[in-house]
Design a protein around this motif. Structure first.
Motif, short mmCIF file in Angstrom:
data_model
loop_
_atom_site.label_atom_id
_atom_site.label_comp_id
_atom_site.label_asym_id
_atom_site.label_seq_id
_atom_site.Cartn_x
_atom_site.Cartn_y
_atom_site.Cartn_z
N GLN A 240 4.38 8.11 -12.42
CA GLN A 240 2.79 8.20 -12.26
C GLN A 240 2.26 9.09 -11.36
O GLN A 240 2.94 9.76 -10.57
CB GLN A 240 2.46 6.82 -11.33
CG GLN A 240 3.13 5.55 -12.05
CD GLN A 240 2.19 5.04 -13.56
OE1 GLN A 240 0.99 4.97 -13.20
NE2 GLN A 240 2.64 4.78 -14.46
N ALA B 166 0.14 2.02 -8.65
CA ALA B 166 1.08 3.12 -9.28
C ALA B 166 2.56 2.69 -9.03
O ALA B 166 3.42 2.52 -9.95
CB ALA B 166 0.92 4.59 -8.99
N LEU C 177 6.80 8.91 -8.31
CA LEU C 177 5.25 8.85 -7.97
C LEU C 177 5.02 10.09 -7.27
O LEU C 177 5.39 10.69 -6.22
CB LEU C 177 5.06 7.71 -6.73
CG LEU C 177 3.47 7.68 -6.16
CD1 LEU C 177 2.50 7.61 -7.48
CD2 LEU C 177 3.35 6.70 -5.36
N SER D 36 0.79 8.58 -16.64
CA SER D 36 -0.34 8.17 -16.15
C SER D 36 -0.91 8.58 -14.91
O SER D 36 -0.25 8.77 -13.93
CB SER D 36 0.03 6.52 -16.09
OG SER D 36 -0.97 5.91 -15.37
#
Lengths: 329, 334
Positions: A236, A225, A173, A206
């Motif tokens: 993400q 996420a 992340l 994304s």
């Protein structure tokens, strides 16, 4: 954006507010400790950006790993690294979370999987890729969360890391804390394309951009996420638009921005935003906020006392922790 | 006798590590489908699969950093950087992260990573593929730097490096890959941080390592015919440096000749000279001498390249000169 709703109740919002107040007042105390020369070296404060660390941490579990920058007191506090050990570290003491070797910029806590405190801009991104790779190889199903500023986006390591993370579908992340200034260089002076999330999207991640001053929005985005990552969707990217209220470090005279701009951002600051909303919706009383501040101040004072009283590392230990011991596994 | 090439020795070490420890994997540019730039990992992707023999993009900082991260997470990565010259693109990760994380975290973070790099000159690859930067890495606390110059070390040092809790860099000289030698028994190979005397002698100590070791041994052999009995010290590990073995040898021979394929200025040979000057000056009966690369970026043309590198003839000439110098000096004292 998904229309998935957060389960948010009054007590959770209070918790978020208290955590942000805790970071804000911790940082303010650091300022006075710096002028008292209790804390030395570079000191980078998180004032104004608290919603990001607090919001994102709500999405992470104890097994997840975290990497942050040299502006990481807030992340360490929100992650649950004990405040005493953070303060003692800044005092350069033995009981500091890095044994007095790291200081403000290098807070570490293995127990919380908090891997620094990295003072090379973008230097932690490849590490995050690697920790995610290592965890994935060991079937650990974790998320590795990496915080960095928008200044990191100009570094090659940013691009190498995003490419690797997506190429290998790693559970990372990426949280870009876009506070609009890389030290004193404004975004528009630094980036040909200031839509940072688009750079991430170009690598196939994304990616989204959110209001980093709104802790609820940060929490919602981070949870979505993380659940995407845990469901195997790969890395993400969240660009959190934010602003730092203080200078880059304690040495910053802030010639590059005017106070009107700072004041404009302060009006939409994360603490004021959430407390106003709670008040307007009759979800909190002024006395409750004061009680939070009081409790936090007590904790901070105790941490300062702890750090003050803590022992320094004996000089004989100077050479420790350069190399480890070879174990017979 | 069971003769193998250095390339086969390096490869056998990797295969053994992959077989023995599920945490081990190999990662780098062209290590998989291409088989390794110098063919060390040829065929391994077929045997171990793309999960453990990982082709990376040309992102030295990215994949070296990823190796560091994976090591922190509990794996035992072997990262191959195609040449030491390219490793300069990963210096940030190696020096600012791999070397510092343990100390900066107060001992909490361990980086058990092995980085292999091809290095050295002799194949007319010019100034961006031929340099020797082991001295640069040996400068850094937190790193360990190995440079095998024998078939036994090429075969067995990787296992020792993988057992180490800290980042270890292993240099592989490109001129050694095709050399053949008989493989010694594993138990005869010294621990990785020990220097080894490859040839004993009484008249001078030739101190060297890695790609210059065979040149030093060749020179020592020829010096015997000239009546000079040189000792050859193979450092093997440049950080930590086994200063004891260097000083013991110089104490016996009273002369130190250092052969280093990198440049003299601020290099490994300077550090060794300083060590001898600081701790062994009174052992000496001749000035310390160095045979190093000429201070130019390594050139392409073969005659220029060879002229820029340490050569056997120069080692012999300098050794003879040292013996002569010491005899004159001894004569003066009488």
């Amino acid at each position: 954006m998904s229309n998935e709703k957060l389960h948010i109740n009054r007590s959770h919002l209070h918790l978020l507010l208290k955590q942000m107040i805790r970071i804000r007042r911790f940082e303010e105390r650091c300022v006075s400790l710096y002028s008292e020369e209790k804390i030395r070296g570079f000191l980078h404060l998180y004032n104004g950006e608290e919603a990001i660390a607090v919001g994102v941490m709500q999405a992470l579990t104890a097994e997840d790993a975290i990497l942050a920058t040299y502006r990481e007191h807030g992340h360490a506090l929100a992650r649950g690294v004990p405040m005493n050990s953070i303060m003692a570290e800044m005092f350069g003491k033995k009981s500091g979370c890095s044994g007095g070797r790291g200081g403000s910029m290098h807070l570490f806590a293995n127990e919380q999987r908090f891997y620094g405190g990295n003072a090379i801009v973008a230097g932690a991104l490849p590490l995050a890729v690697g920790i995610a790779l290592g965890d994935k190889m060991q079937q650990k199903h974790t998320v590795t969360c990496c915080f960095f500023g928008e200044g990191a986006v100009a570094e090659g390591e940013f691009h190498e890391s995003l490419n690797l993370a997506k190429l290998w579908q790693l559970p990372v992340l990426f949280i870009c804390e876009n506070n609009r200034y890389a030290m004193g260089t404004a975004l528009e002076i630094e980036e040909s394309n200031q839509q940072i999330h688009l750079k991430a999207a170009s690598y196939g991640l994304s990616a989204q951009v959110i209001d980093g001053m709104n802790v609820v929005e940060v929490e919602r985005a981070a949870k979505l996420a993380c659940s995407a990552i845990r469901n195997g969707a790969g890395p993400q990217f969240i660009e959190c638009q934010t602003y730092r209220f203080r200078g880059h470090s304690m040495f910053d005279t802030q010639l590059y921005r005017d106070s009107a701009e700072v004041n404009e951002w302060k009006k939409k600051g994360p603490v004021v935003q959430l407390s106003q909303w709670l008040k307007n919706n009759h979800q909190i009383q002024e006395e409750e906020i004061q009680a939070m501040e009081l409790a936090v101040d007590e904790e901070i004072t105790a941490a300062v006392d702890f750090a003050e009283a803590a022992e320094i590392e004996p000089l004989e230990t100077l050479l420790q922790h350069v190399y480890g011991e070879i174990s017979d596994e | 006798m069971n003769e193998i090439t250095f390339r086969e020795a390096f490869k056998a070490a990797i295969v053994e590590a992959l077989n023995n420890d599920p945490r081990v994997f190999l990662m780098g540019e062209d290590v998989g489908n291409y088989g390794g730039c110098y063919a060390v990992s040829k065929g391994l992707i077929d045997d171990f699969g793309a999960q453990r023999i990982i082709d990376t993009p040309l992102s030295e900082s990215g994949f070296v950093g990823a190796g560091i991260g994976a090591a922190i997470a509990g794996m035992r990565p072997i990262v191959e950087v195609m040449t030491v010259n390219f490793s300069l693109l990963a210096l940030d990760q190696i020096i600012n992260n791999a070397a510092t994380l343990r100390h900066m975290s107060g001992g909490q973070v361990s980086v058990p990573l092995v980085i292999r790099m091809a290095c050295g000159a002799g194949k007319q690859l010019a100034a961006q593929h031929s340099h020797s930067f082991e001295g640069l890495y040996a400068h850094i606390p937190g790193l360990k730097v190995l440079y095998p110059g024998t078939i036994g070390d090429a075969r067995y040092m990787l296992e020792m490096a993988l057992a180490d809790p800290d980042p270890v860099i292993i240099f592989e000289h490109v001129m050694l890959y095709n050399q053949q030698a008989s493989l010694p028994e594993k138990h005869t190979v010294a621990p990785m941080e020990k220097a080894v005397i490859r040839k004993t002698g009484t008249d001078l100590s030739i101190i060297t390592w890695g790609g210059c070791l065979f040149k030093a041994l060749d020179a020592a052999e020829q010096l015997l015919n000239l009546g000079i009995n040189a000792e050859v010290v193979d450092l093997r590990c440049l950080r930590p440096l086994d200063r004891t073995t260097i000083l013991d040898s110089v104490q016996r021979t009273h002369k130190a000749l250092i052969v280093d394929e990198s440049w003299k200025t601020a290099g490994m040979s300077a550090e060794i000279s300083a060590t001898i000057a600081e701790q062994g000056l009174w052992y000496l009966d001749a000035p310390i001498r160095r045979v190093c690369s000429t201070e130019v970026p390594i050139p392409y043309a073969t005659h220029l390249e060879q002229a820029s590198l340490p050569q056997v003839a120069e080692i012999i000439a300098v050794a003879q000169q040292m013996i002569a110098e010491s005899q004159i000096a001894m004569g003066d004292k009488e």
